[in-house]
Design a protein around this motif. Structure first.
Motif, mmCIF file in Angstrom:
data_model
loop_
_atom_site.group_PDB
_atom_site.id
_atom_site.type_symbol
_atom_site.label_atom_id
_atom_site.label_comp_id
_atom_site.label_asym_id
_atom_site.label_seq_id
_atom_site.Cartn_x
_atom_site.Cartn_y
_atom_site.Cartn_z
ATOM 1 N N SER A 255 0.587 -1.314 0.148
ATOM 2 C CA SER A 255 -0.325 0.096 0.103
ATOM 3 C C SER A 255 0.830 0.947 -0.408
ATOM 4 C CB SER A 255 -1.037 0.127 1.402
ATOM 5 O OG SER A 255 -2.133 -0.784 0.809
ATOM 6 N N GLY A 256 1.917 1.071 -0.100
ATOM 7 C CA GLY A 256 3.053 2.386 0.246
ATOM 8 C C GLY A 256 4.151 1.824 -0.011
ATOM 9 N N ARG A 257 5.143 3.423 -0.029
ATOM 10 C CA ARG A 257 6.737 2.480 0.205
ATOM 11 C C ARG A 257 7.446 4.089 1.105
ATOM 12 N NH1 ARG A 257 11.581 5.158 -4.260
ATOM 13 N NH2 ARG A 257 10.616 7.044 -3.402
ATOM 14 N N LEU A 258 7.788 4.257 2.027
ATOM 15 C CA LEU A 258 8.525 4.397 2.938
ATOM 16 C C LEU A 258 10.136 4.681 2.508
ATOM 17 C CD1 LEU A 258 10.343 3.761 5.420
ATOM 18 C CD2 LEU A 258 7.944 3.220 6.378
ATOM 19 N N VAL A 259 10.271 5.934 3.057
ATOM 20 C CA VAL A 259 12.368 6.222 2.137
ATOM 21 C C VAL A 259 12.961 6.685 3.503
ATOM 22 C CG1 VAL A 259 14.143 7.037 1.091
ATOM 23 C CG2 VAL A 259 12.531 5.335 0.482
ATOM 24 N N VAL A 260 14.032 6.357 4.458
ATOM 25 C CA VAL A 260 14.396 7.243 5.214
ATOM 26 C C VAL A 260 16.023 7.667 5.027
ATOM 27 C CG1 VAL A 260 15.716 6.961 7.464
ATOM 28 C CG2 VAL A 260 13.375 6.296 7.665
ATOM 29 N N GLU A 261 16.229 8.416 5.057
ATOM 30 C CA GLU A 261 17.504 9.639 4.456
ATOM 31 C C GLU A 261 18.248 9.830 5.761
ATOM 32 O OE1 GLU A 261 16.226 13.027 1.393
ATOM 33 O OE2 GLU A 261 14.982 11.275 0.792
ATOM 34 N N ASP A 262 19.260 9.490 5.505
ATOM 35 C CA ASP A 262 20.849 9.479 6.049
ATOM 36 C C ASP A 262 19.906 9.774 7.802
ATOM 37 O OD1 ASP A 262 22.510 10.092 4.572
ATOM 38 O OD2 ASP A 262 22.092 11.915 3.982
ATOM 39 N N THR A 263 19.417 9.076 8.010
ATOM 40 C CA THR A 263 19.516 8.515 9.297
ATOM 41 C C THR A 263 18.494 9.694 9.874
ATOM 42 O OG1 THR A 263 21.500 7.538 9.921
ATOM 43 C CG2 THR A 263 19.789 8.352 12.386
ATOM 44 N N VAL A 264 18.335 10.992 10.632
ATOM 45 C CA VAL A 264 17.729 12.211 10.767
ATOM 46 C C VAL A 264 17.549 13.127 9.909
ATOM 47 C CG1 VAL A 264 18.882 11.663 13.268
ATOM 48 C CG2 VAL A 264 19.747 13.654 11.393
ATOM 49 N N ARG A 265 17.979 12.869 8.418
ATOM 50 C CA ARG A 265 17.316 14.446 8.003
ATOM 51 C C ARG A 265 15.863 13.784 7.411
ATOM 52 N NH1 ARG A 265 21.710 15.330 3.187
ATOM 53 N NH2 ARG A 265 23.061 15.215 4.806
ATOM 54 N N ARG A 266 15.225 12.884 6.311
ATOM 55 C CA ARG A 266 13.517 12.504 6.241
ATOM 56 C C ARG A 266 13.038 11.486 5.960
ATOM 57 N NH1 ARG A 266 16.014 15.129 1.565
ATOM 58 N NH2 ARG A 266 15.836 16.683 2.275
ATOM 59 N N LEU A 267 12.199 12.090 5.957
ATOM 60 C CA LEU A 267 10.978 10.426 6.032
ATOM 61 C C LEU A 267 10.485 11.375 4.613
ATOM 62 C CD1 LEU A 267 10.224 7.395 6.522
ATOM 63 C CD2 LEU A 267 8.151 9.179 7.734
ATOM 64 N N VAL A 268 9.809 9.890 3.152
ATOM 65 C CA VAL A 268 9.196 10.462 2.459
ATOM 66 C C VAL A 268 8.720 9.113 2.592
ATOM 67 C CG1 VAL A 268 9.248 10.792 -0.262
ATOM 68 C CG2 VAL A 268 10.927 11.918 1.144
ATOM 69 N N VAL A 269 6.863 9.328 2.719
ATOM 70 C CA VAL A 269 5.928 8.723 2.251
ATOM 71 C C VAL A 269 5.646 8.462 1.325
ATOM 72 C CG1 VAL A 269 4.455 6.870 3.393
ATOM 73 C CG2 VAL A 269 6.340 8.355 4.518
ATOM 74 N N SER A 270 5.206 7.666 0.248
ATOM 75 C CA SER A 270 4.643 7.962 -1.000
ATOM 76 C C SER A 270 3.823 6.370 -1.132
ATOM 77 C CB SER A 270 5.486 7.709 -2.424
ATOM 78 O OG SER A 270 6.818 8.656 -2.349
ATOM 79 N N ARG A 271 2.613 6.772 -2.073
ATOM 80 C CA ARG A 271 1.458 6.134 -2.678
ATOM 81 C C ARG A 271 1.091 5.506 -3.935
ATOM 82 N NH1 ARG A 271 0.131 4.069 2.440
ATOM 83 N NH2 ARG A 271 0.142 5.692 3.763
ATOM 84 N N PRO A 272 1.091 4.359 -4.529
ATOM 85 C CA PRO A 272 1.208 3.800 -5.419
ATOM 86 C C PRO A 272 -0.050 4.677 -6.230
ATOM 87 C CG PRO A 272 0.645 1.898 -4.241
ATOM 88 C CD PRO A 272 0.048 3.252 -3.327
ATOM 89 N N GLY A 273 1.129 5.023 -7.999
ATOM 90 C CA GLY A 273 0.274 5.535 -8.529
ATOM 91 C C GLY A 273 0.214 6.811 -8.393
#
Length: 345
Positions: A255-273
Motif C-alpha cells: 500500500s505504499g513506500r517509505l524512505v528514510v534519508e541519512d538517518t535523521v534528515r528526512r522521511l518520505v512516504v509515497s502511495r501507488p499511482g
C-alpha cells in the motif's frame, strides 16, 4: 492520505527523585557524548569518567566537572554509581563489561556488544543470573524518521512489506577483526531491519576486500524475512559520510513506500499511482530532531525511565547479541558461498 505527520508531544516533568549517579567508562570520541548527556541533565550527576590514558581521562573529567579514574574497581568502590555506561574501543568491550556485570551495577553499553557469540552469551548469562539491567545503545532506533516509520508500519499504513533495503557506509574504522564493518558499523542495519520489518530468517552474502586484502570493507547481502518479504543490504567502508544519502532505508509495501534519508534528515512516504509524496523533515527551529547525536539523548531518556520504573531496558543487550549473530552469519555465507539460516531465538 490519512497519515498524521504532526510531531509527537513530549511532556517534560520536573524530576522528583534524587538525581542518578552515572559513571562513564571510556574517554574516546563517542565517550564524550556519554559525558555530555549525563553532565547536562538535571536528573543525573556525572560522578566519574574512567579511562586507560591518565592524561586524556583527566582532561575529559575536568571538561565535564567530574572525577577521573584509571581503575574501574576503584571507581566503583568510591563512587557507588546508579548506572554505568561503557564506550570503549569496539573490540575491547568484553572484560570490563563482565567486571561491571559481576559488580551488579546497571549498564548501558555501546554497540557492538562484542565480536564473539560465546562472549555475548557469557555476558547475557551473567546479567540474567544477577538480575542486572543491561541495555545496549542502538541509537538509530530513536531517530525521528525511524520512529515515524515504525509507527506507520505498526499501523499497517504500508500494507504487507514486500521488500526492504538498507545502505550505510563511509570512512573506515579499522580494528583487528577482518569483519569490523559488519560487526561494529552494520549492527545498526541488522537491528533496524528486524525492528521495522521483523525477523531475518536467512542471508546470502558477497564481500569485497580489494581495498585492504583480507579485510572485508564492503558487503552485499540478500535477506529472507520471516514474513515472506525479501531484503537487500549494503554496508561499506569504501565510501564517504560526506556523500548525500550515505545512509538509506527503503521499505516497500503493498500500500505504499517509505524512505528514510541519512538517518535523521528526512522521511518520505509515497502511495501507488500518486506522484505527490508526504515528507517529514526537521523545521527551522527543530535542531534536536535533525541532530544525529541527540538520537543518543532520546535513547537515554528511555533508558532512565525504564531504570527508575524497574522495567527491562528499552533496547536490551540481547539485541546486540542478535545483531552479532546476523553479522557472523553473513561472514559465514560469504566465506562458504552458501545461504545461511538465521532463525530468531
Amino acid at each position: 492520505m490519512g497519515i498524521d505527520f504532526r510531531p509527537p508531544v513530549a511532556v517534560r516533568v520536573p524530576p522528583t527523585d534524587p538525581p542518578l549517579r552515572v559513571a562513564v567508562v571510556g574517554a574516546g570520541g563517542w565517550g564524550e557524548q556519554h559525558a555530555r548527556v549525563f553532565a547536562d541533565r538535571t536528573d543525573t550527576v556525572l560522578c566519574a569518567v574512567v579511562g586507560r590514558d591518565p592524561g586524556r581521562t583527566r582532561a575529559r573529567a575536568t571538561a565535564y566537572g567530574t572525577t577521573a579514574y584509571t581503575d574501574l574497581a576503584a571507581m566503583l568502590s568510591a563512587e557507588q554509581p546508579d548506572l554505568v555506561t561503557v564506550s570503549l574501543p569496539n573490540e575491547e568491550h568484553f572484560a570490563p563489561t563482565l567486571q561491571l556485570l559481576r559488580h551488579g551495577v546497571p549498564l548501558l553499553v555501546e554497540k557492538p556488544l562484542v565480536f564473539d557469540l560465546q562472549e555475548a552469551d557469557t555476558l547475557l548469562a551473567e546479567a540474567e543470573r544477577r538480575g542486572v539491567f543491561f541495555a545496549i545503545d542502538l541509537n538509530h532506533r530513536y531517530a525521528e524518521p525511524v520512529v515515524r516509520a515504525k509507527a506507520l508500519l505498526d499501523a499497517g499504513e504500508l500494507g504487507d512489506v514486500v521488500f526492504a533495503t538498507w545502505r550505510f557506509g563511509g570512512e573506515p574504522n579499522f580494528g583487528t577483526s577482518p569483519h569490523a564493518n559488519l560487526v561494529e558499523t552494520q549492527v545498526h542495519g541488522f537491528d533496524l531491519i528486524e525492528h521495522l520489518c521483523g525477523p531475518v530468517v536467512s542471508v546470502m552474502a558477497q564481500t569485497y576486500d580489494g581495498a585492504r586484502p583480507g579485510v572485508f570493507t564492503t558487503i552485499a547481502v540478500a535477506l529472507e524475512l520471516a514474513s515472506g518479504a525479501v531484503g537487500t543490504f549494503l554496508g561499506t567502508y569504501d565510501s564517504s559520510y560526506a556523500y548525500p544519502d550515505s545512509q538509506r532505508i527503503e521499505i516497500n509495501g503493498t500500500s505504499g513506500r517509505l524512505v528514510v534519508e541519512d538517518t535523521v534528515r528526512r522521511l518520505v512516504v509515497s502511495r501507488p499511482g500518486d506522484e505527490v509524496s508526504q515528507v517529514w523533515q526537521a523545521g527551522y527551529f527543530d535542531d534536536e530532531a535533525r541532530s544525529f547525536h541527540t538520537t543518543f539523548d532520546r535513547h537515554v531518556d528511555a533508558v532512565l525511565r525504564a531504570l527508575r520504573a524497574g522495567d527491562e531496558p528499552p533496547v536490551h543487550a540481547r539485541a546486540g547479541r542478535r545483531a552479532l549473530e546476523l553479522a557472523l552469519a553473513v561472514a559465514r555465507s560469504a566465506e562458504q558461498g552458501v545461504r545461511v539460516p538465521t532463525p530468531p531465538g
